[in-house]
Scaffold this motif. Structure first.
Motif, mmCIF file in Angstrom:
data_model
loop_
_atom_site.group_PDB
_atom_site.id
_atom_site.type_symbol
_atom_site.label_atom_id
_atom_site.label_comp_id
_atom_site.label_asym_id
_atom_site.label_seq_id
_atom_site.Cartn_x
_atom_site.Cartn_y
_atom_site.Cartn_z
ATOM 1 N N LYS A 115 -43.148 12.002 59.788
ATOM 2 C CA LYS A 115 -42.367 10.474 59.805
ATOM 3 C C LYS A 115 -41.432 10.012 59.946
ATOM 4 O O LYS A 115 -41.592 9.874 57.983
ATOM 5 C CB LYS A 115 -43.799 9.868 60.021
ATOM 6 C CG LYS A 115 -44.542 9.400 60.913
ATOM 7 C CD LYS A 115 -44.335 8.807 62.356
ATOM 8 C CE LYS A 115 -45.352 8.679 64.032
ATOM 9 N NZ LYS A 115 -44.887 8.612 64.501
ATOM 10 N N GLY A 116 -40.457 9.165 60.064
ATOM 11 C CA GLY A 116 -38.905 8.670 59.839
ATOM 12 C C GLY A 116 -39.296 7.011 60.523
ATOM 13 O O GLY A 116 -40.278 6.357 60.447
ATOM 14 N N PHE A 117 -38.353 6.138 59.683
ATOM 15 C CA PHE A 117 -37.937 4.802 59.517
ATOM 16 C C PHE A 117 -36.902 4.465 61.141
ATOM 17 O O PHE A 117 -37.025 3.401 61.815
ATOM 18 C CB PHE A 117 -37.440 4.136 58.639
ATOM 19 C CG PHE A 117 -35.743 4.665 58.089
ATOM 20 C CD1 PHE A 117 -35.115 3.969 58.747
ATOM 21 C CD2 PHE A 117 -35.953 6.015 57.328
ATOM 22 C CE1 PHE A 117 -33.415 4.734 58.032
ATOM 23 C CE2 PHE A 117 -34.662 5.562 56.682
ATOM 24 C CZ PHE A 117 -33.685 5.068 57.445
ATOM 25 N N ASP A 118 -36.647 5.766 61.502
ATOM 26 C CA ASP A 118 -35.265 5.863 62.878
ATOM 27 C C ASP A 118 -36.375 6.083 63.794
ATOM 28 O O ASP A 118 -36.291 7.247 63.668
ATOM 29 C CB ASP A 118 -34.195 5.853 62.309
ATOM 30 C CG ASP A 118 -33.196 5.937 63.020
ATOM 31 O OD1 ASP A 118 -33.253 5.312 64.474
ATOM 32 O OD2 ASP A 118 -31.939 6.449 63.400
ATOM 33 N N PRO A 119 -35.847 4.916 65.154
ATOM 34 C CA PRO A 119 -36.724 5.497 65.956
ATOM 35 C C PRO A 119 -35.681 6.212 66.891
ATOM 36 O O PRO A 119 -36.133 6.315 68.286
ATOM 37 C CB PRO A 119 -36.570 3.747 66.724
ATOM 38 C CG PRO A 119 -35.709 3.340 66.440
ATOM 39 C CD PRO A 119 -36.120 3.872 64.809
ATOM 40 N N ALA A 120 -34.859 6.305 66.290
ATOM 41 C CA ALA A 120 -33.863 7.239 67.199
ATOM 42 C C ALA A 120 -34.665 8.880 67.434
ATOM 43 O O ALA A 120 -33.909 8.798 68.973
ATOM 44 C CB ALA A 120 -32.681 7.608 66.572
ATOM 45 N N THR A 121 -34.945 9.298 66.811
ATOM 46 C CA THR A 121 -35.616 10.236 67.927
ATOM 47 C C THR A 121 -36.691 10.012 66.997
ATOM 48 O O THR A 121 -37.617 9.254 66.398
ATOM 49 C CB THR A 121 -35.343 11.940 66.740
ATOM 50 O OG1 THR A 121 -35.369 11.434 65.139
ATOM 51 C CG2 THR A 121 -33.781 11.829 66.606
ATOM 52 N N THR A 158 -37.241 16.200 67.471
ATOM 53 C CA THR A 158 -36.581 15.480 68.288
ATOM 54 C C THR A 158 -37.472 14.316 69.699
ATOM 55 O O THR A 158 -36.933 13.476 69.495
ATOM 56 C CB THR A 158 -35.282 15.611 67.893
ATOM 57 O OG1 THR A 158 -35.728 17.004 69.443
ATOM 58 C CG2 THR A 158 -35.251 17.259 68.039
ATOM 59 N N GLY A 159 -38.261 15.424 69.836
ATOM 60 C CA GLY A 159 -38.676 14.064 71.619
ATOM 61 C C GLY A 159 -37.264 14.080 72.544
ATOM 62 O O GLY A 159 -37.723 13.418 73.068
ATOM 63 N N ARG A 160 -36.463 15.027 72.050
ATOM 64 C CA ARG A 160 -35.200 14.297 73.306
ATOM 65 C C ARG A 160 -34.501 16.288 73.249
ATOM 66 O O ARG A 160 -34.055 16.761 72.460
ATOM 67 C CB ARG A 160 -33.779 14.177 71.710
ATOM 68 C CG ARG A 160 -34.324 12.192 72.197
ATOM 69 C CD ARG A 160 -33.861 11.912 71.351
ATOM 70 N NE ARG A 160 -32.460 11.006 71.946
ATOM 71 C CZ ARG A 160 -30.939 11.398 71.203
ATOM 72 N NH1 ARG A 160 -31.227 10.130 69.783
ATOM 73 N NH2 ARG A 160 -29.782 10.989 71.609
ATOM 74 N N PRO A 161 -34.504 16.096 75.057
ATOM 75 C CA PRO A 161 -34.203 18.016 74.917
ATOM 76 C C PRO A 161 -32.751 18.279 74.692
ATOM 77 O O PRO A 161 -32.512 19.121 73.794
ATOM 78 C CB PRO A 161 -34.373 17.694 76.304
ATOM 79 C CG PRO A 161 -35.404 16.233 77.010
ATOM 80 C CD PRO A 161 -35.070 15.582 76.068
#
Length: 338
Positions: A240-246, A274-277
Motif C-alpha cells: 500500500k502506498g499513498f499514490d492512487p496512480a497505481t 499495478t492494477g494497470r495492464p
C-alpha cells in the motif's frame, strides 16, 4: 545473542544476568568496554525465546545474532532452494510462469485461456475458486466446482495448477485438487491458516501482505516451515502506498533483498502490484532482471466479462508478446523457463 548492559550496571547485576543465562544451559562471554559491558551468549538461542532477559535489572537491550526466521534464513540453508510443482522447478535459475484468470469461471472460458497461455509458454495455470473480496456482495468464487474445473483444464494442457485457500477448513479440500496452494496478501498473517498449510506437503505460494515488512514476510514463511513444510515460494505483489496512480506500489527491490536474506525463491506479481495492464510488461521485466524466480500474471480473453479483476488482466496476445520479452531478459540473467 548479545546482551547490552546499562552504563550504571553493577558487578552484582552482571553476575545475576550471567547466572540466569547459565541456568538455561548456555555459556556467556563478558566483554567490558569503556562505557558499556556486553554479554555474549553462546549456545542454542531458541532456549532464550521465552526468557524475559530484558526485564532483568541492569539489562539495556537484548539483540539476536541470528534472524528470528531461522528456517527461512540463508544461514540455515546457504544454497538457493528449488521448489518443484509437478514437473516445474522454481528457483536456482528456473522460472515459474504462472498465468490465468483471477477467478475460475466456466469450463469453456478456462479452456480458452489455458490453451492460449500454455501456447505462449506459461508452465503453471492459476485461478481462484475461493475469492476473498473487499465487498461481501462481490463474486466469492465457485468453490469446489471451481476446483474441479481448474484441475481438469490444467490436466488437459499439461500444467500444474495453483489456487488460493482462504479458510483453514478448506485446506484439505484444496489439496485434493491443487498442485500448489496460494496464500493471498490478506492472509499472510492469518497464523491459524499458515499453521494448517504448513502441515501439508503441498508447495505454497505466499503473497506479501499489503503493509508487511521484509521481516513480517519471512516470519510468515517461518510459520509454514516450522510445521514441516519447507516448500514455500514468496511473491511480491505490491504494498500500500499513498499514490492512487497505481493499485499498489511495486517493490522490485524486495527481490534481491529476499535473495540476500533467505534461500527461498521469490516471484513477482505485477498484475496486483499495478492494477494497470499497460504497466504490467515493464514491471514483469524489471522483476526478472532483478532476479525474480518467476512471474505471476492475470490473463483473460474477455476482460470486460471477467467475474473478478478484469481491468488488470492482459489479453492472450499481450501475454504472448510479453513472454517473448521475458525469455530474452531471462537469458541475459542466466535463467530459463521450464
Amino acid at each position: 545473542m548479545i546482551i547490552i548492559l546499562d552504563e550504571t550496571v553493577t558487578e552484582e547485576q552482571i553476575k545475576h544476568v550471567a547466572d540466569k543465562v547459565a541456568q538455561l544451559g548456555l555459556q556467556t562471554s563478558i566483554s567490558r568496554g569503556t562505557y558499556r559491558t556486553v554479554i555474549g551468549v553462546i549456545g542454542d538461542e531458541t532456549k532464550l525465546q521465552s526468557a524475559p532477559l530484558a526485564a532483568i535489572p541492569g539489562v539495556a537491550e537484548v539483540l539476536p545474532v541470528m534472524p528470528a526466521y531461522k528456517l527461512a534464513s540463508k544461514q540455515a540453508h546457504p544454497k538457493p532452494t528449488i521448489i518443484e510443482v509437478g514437473p516445474v522447478k522454481i528457483g536456482g535459475g528456473h522460472l515459474a510462469m504462472i498465468a490465468g484468470p483471477c477467478a475460475v469461471e466456466s469450463p469453456e472460458r478456462m479452456e480458452s485461456i489455458a490453451k492460449s497461455v500454455r501456447a505462449a509458454g506459461a508452465n503453471i495455470f492459476r485461478g481462484g475458486a475461493f475469492k476473498p473480496r473487499t465487498s461481501p456482495y462481490s463474486f466469492q468464487g465457485l468453490g469446489e466446482e471451481g476446483l474441479k474445473i481448474l484441475r481438469d483444464v490444467g490436466a488437459r494442457h499439461g500444467m500444474p495448477v495453483v489456487t488460493e485457500v482462504v479458510d483453514p477448513r478448506h485446506v484439505d479440500l484444496v489439496c485434493e485438487y491443487a498442485d500448489m496452494i496460494q496464500l493471498g496478501a490478506r492472509n499472510m498473517q492469518n497464523f491459524v491458516l499458515l499453521t494448517e498449510v504448513g502441515r501439508t506437503n503441498k508447495p505454497v505460494l505466499m503473497k506479501r501482505g499489503m503493509s508487511a515488512t521484509v521481516q513480517d514476510f519471512l516470519m510468515s514463511a517461518e510459520y509454514i516451515m516450522a510445521q514441516g513444510n519447507s516448500n514455500v515460494v514468496l511473491c511480491e505483489r505490491g504494498v500500500k502506498g499513498f499514490d492512487p496512480a497505481t493499485r499498489n506500489t511495486f517493490d522490485v527491490a524486495l527481490v534481491p533483498q529476499i535473495h540476500k536474506l533467505s534461500h527461498l525463491p521469490i516471484i513477482v506479481d505485477p498484475s496486483h502490484a499495478t492494477g494497470r495492464p499497460e504497466l504490467i510488461p515493464a514491471c514483469a521485466l524489471a522483476g526478472v532482471a532483478a532476479g525474480a524466480d518467476g512471474v505471476h500474471i492475470e490473463v483473460h480473453d474477455k476482460p470486460e466479462e471477467a467475474m473478478s479483476d478484469g481491468p488488470q488482466a492482459l489479453l492472450p496476445q499481450q501475454y504472448a508478446e510479453l513472454m517473448d520479452q521475458i525469455r530474452k531478459v531471462a537469458a541475459a540473467v542466466g535463467k530459463q523457463i521450464g
